[in-house]
Design a protein around this motif. Sequence first.
Motif, PDB file in Angstrom:
ATOM      1  N   ALA A  13       0.893  -1.091   0.112  1.00 13.06           N
ATOM      2  CA  ALA A  13      -0.173   0.130  -0.153  1.00 13.06           C
ATOM      3  C   ALA A  13       0.785   1.215   0.006  1.00 13.06           C
ATOM      4  O   ALA A  13       2.126   1.272   0.073  1.00 13.06           O
ATOM      5  N   VAL A  14       0.262   2.299   0.011  1.00 15.81           N
ATOM      6  CA  VAL A  14       0.838   3.723   0.036  1.00 15.81           C
ATOM      7  C   VAL A  14       0.700   4.293   1.449  1.00 15.81           C
ATOM      8  O   VAL A  14      -0.637   4.531   1.518  1.00 15.81           O
ATOM      9  N   LEU A  15       1.700   4.673   1.842  1.00 17.38           N
ATOM     10  CA  LEU A  15       1.731   5.400   3.237  1.00 17.38           C
ATOM     11  C   LEU A  15       1.950   6.547   3.492  1.00 17.38           C
ATOM     12  O   LEU A  15       3.435   6.678   2.861  1.00 17.38           O
ATOM     13  N   VAL A  16       1.564   7.619   3.837  1.00 20.38           N
ATOM     14  CA  VAL A  16       2.325   8.834   4.306  1.00 20.38           C
ATOM     15  C   VAL A  16       2.305   8.989   5.830  1.00 20.38           C
ATOM     16  O   VAL A  16       1.205   9.219   6.278  1.00 20.38           O
ATOM     17  N   ALA A  17       3.553   9.095   6.245  1.00 16.21           N
ATOM     18  CA  ALA A  17       3.628   9.118   7.803  1.00 16.21           C
ATOM     19  C   ALA A  17       4.458  10.490   8.274  1.00 16.21           C
ATOM     20  O   ALA A  17       5.605  10.423   7.824  1.00 16.21           O
TER      21      ALA A  17
END
Length: 625
Positions: A13-17
């Motif tokens: 998945a794509v995660l922005v943290a």
Amino acid sequence: MATAVAQALEDRAVLVAEAGTGVGKTFAYLVPALLAGGRVLVSTATKSLQDQLFLRDLPRLCEALQLPVRLALLKGRASYLCLHRLEQARHAETLPDRRAVRTLARIERWAQGTDSGDLAELDGLDERNPVIPLVTSTRENCLGADCPAWRRCHVMKARREALAADLVVVNHHLFFADMSLRDSGVAELLPSVDAAIFDEAHQLAEAGVAFLGATLGSGQVIDFARDLLAIGLQQARGQADWPGLAAGAERAARELRLAGAGSLRDLRGTVKLRWEERSAAPDFAAALAGVAAALAPVAASLQDVEEASPDFTRLAERARQLAARAAGFAEPPAEGRVRWIDVSAHQLRLVESPLDIREALQQQIRALPRAWVFTSATLGEDERLRWFTEPAGLDDARCLRVGSPFDYAAHARLYVPRGFPKPNESRHPAAVAELSARLAVALGGRCFVLTTTLRALRAIGEALPRELEALGQPLQVLVQGEVPKRQLLDRFLAEPRSVLVGSQSFWEGIDVPGDALQCVVIDKLPFPPPNDPLVEARVRRLEAQGRNAFADYFVAEAAVSLKQGAGRLIRSESDRGLLVVCDPRLAGMHYGRRLRDALPPMAPVADEAEATAWLARLAADRLPW
């Protein structure tokens, strides 16, 4: 954060943290990535951060986790010694001075023992050193498989190691350069990895914009002319008028710079001009055509000797490419792109760029299923992190915000001086210098003064020593530009009774934990310059969409930059300090609360007396009992 990264890796998945200072975001993404067992690409903002990950963080983790992971470090061409060009430089007649001769001799001695060819191994070699372009390759002048040193090439060795590794560390510039040029090795590497992780992701968009466009620089043409002269005289002396051809190309480059700069004189730093300011002028159009005209006889002469050496084949390709770029800039820009002109004391660059990285990044994400993780301490001011996700095209990404574990309320104070001159008033830089001097005296040095412009940097840097002298305090003042950045920071750390005045490059990526830095003064709110051509184009696009450009762009950009600058102050659980923002708009304007909310929850102080009392307390706590 580690749990969220692990889940993103599993789900591809794509995660922005966003992870606040002290969270340990580096370990939070490295540990799950190492334990997942797949191939991983890690990209960070700078070469120094690459070295930190590769030489310090990753070896420690691999040892702690007892994992037999193959690691590799991959940088751009300009970071590696080119053995063929070193040989050419050894016999060149174009070294500028004796210092360059000594530097070349030092590089030659090091070249005999280095395994990686990474110029970072040479302590004290400034990246701006004029010898470096002579001993490194570019995409334009690399001979590829035709190079006599091909089997020993450091660039190719680094790429082979990257392709064989389990985890590869690159940088954002390299990633985007490869997307546009397919020349760094990342294009071969990316399809084979299970996860791509971008640290310091807040710098990703600007790195992408810089590399996804087209450029033509007077320096490029001058470098070409220098190579033409050196190779022509070495390998085909007498077969063409190499000095005359090189002089013609160099003259055309200098005329382009003069026409583009116009009336600008005594430049310090780089000035960005609107394309429209110069492109319609007859002398500019003539100078642009002059570049193509000067390269035509060069290409013809090179064609006559092209079969004699791969060097001439590459030179001929470069001549044609530079002429084509000059012709391209004579035509109108493509839709959805913006043009401008960068002018500095020694060079002019014509730039055409996309407005953001949305299309390019989405193309990569859609290409193959893999996990994409983007992380930084500053990615926005709302839960969806729209400052980053919107221009990156990551509207559907998973988003996570993890606050700092530090006790800012107890350990940090925020002071916004009331009644201070406004940033647009002529007295503002002098007032910043005066206040900074008083605060530095109360603390005994240990201060950063961060400016938003080079003009303010110079004004404050010149005024601050006078103010300290008037107060009778022999504090050392260090100003960005006097020496290389690393050396300047070393001096600051070596002499606690000092004040460092820095501009953009000191707002982020600087880690000074402990009591070596206990006061950060910011001269004014870091709004983007409204007359910047790229900013203007982005504003026009937002207004065409019916949006409020000031709220959605200017304030959002200022919030992220302000958080970056403030982040220099508290770097560990025990750090204590004072943040000063010399801009009354932070307290008085309606958007001030939004900007204050973007900062860590520091306790406010009411006036200068309270601020200096806090600094005096910090100074007293340092004294030995």
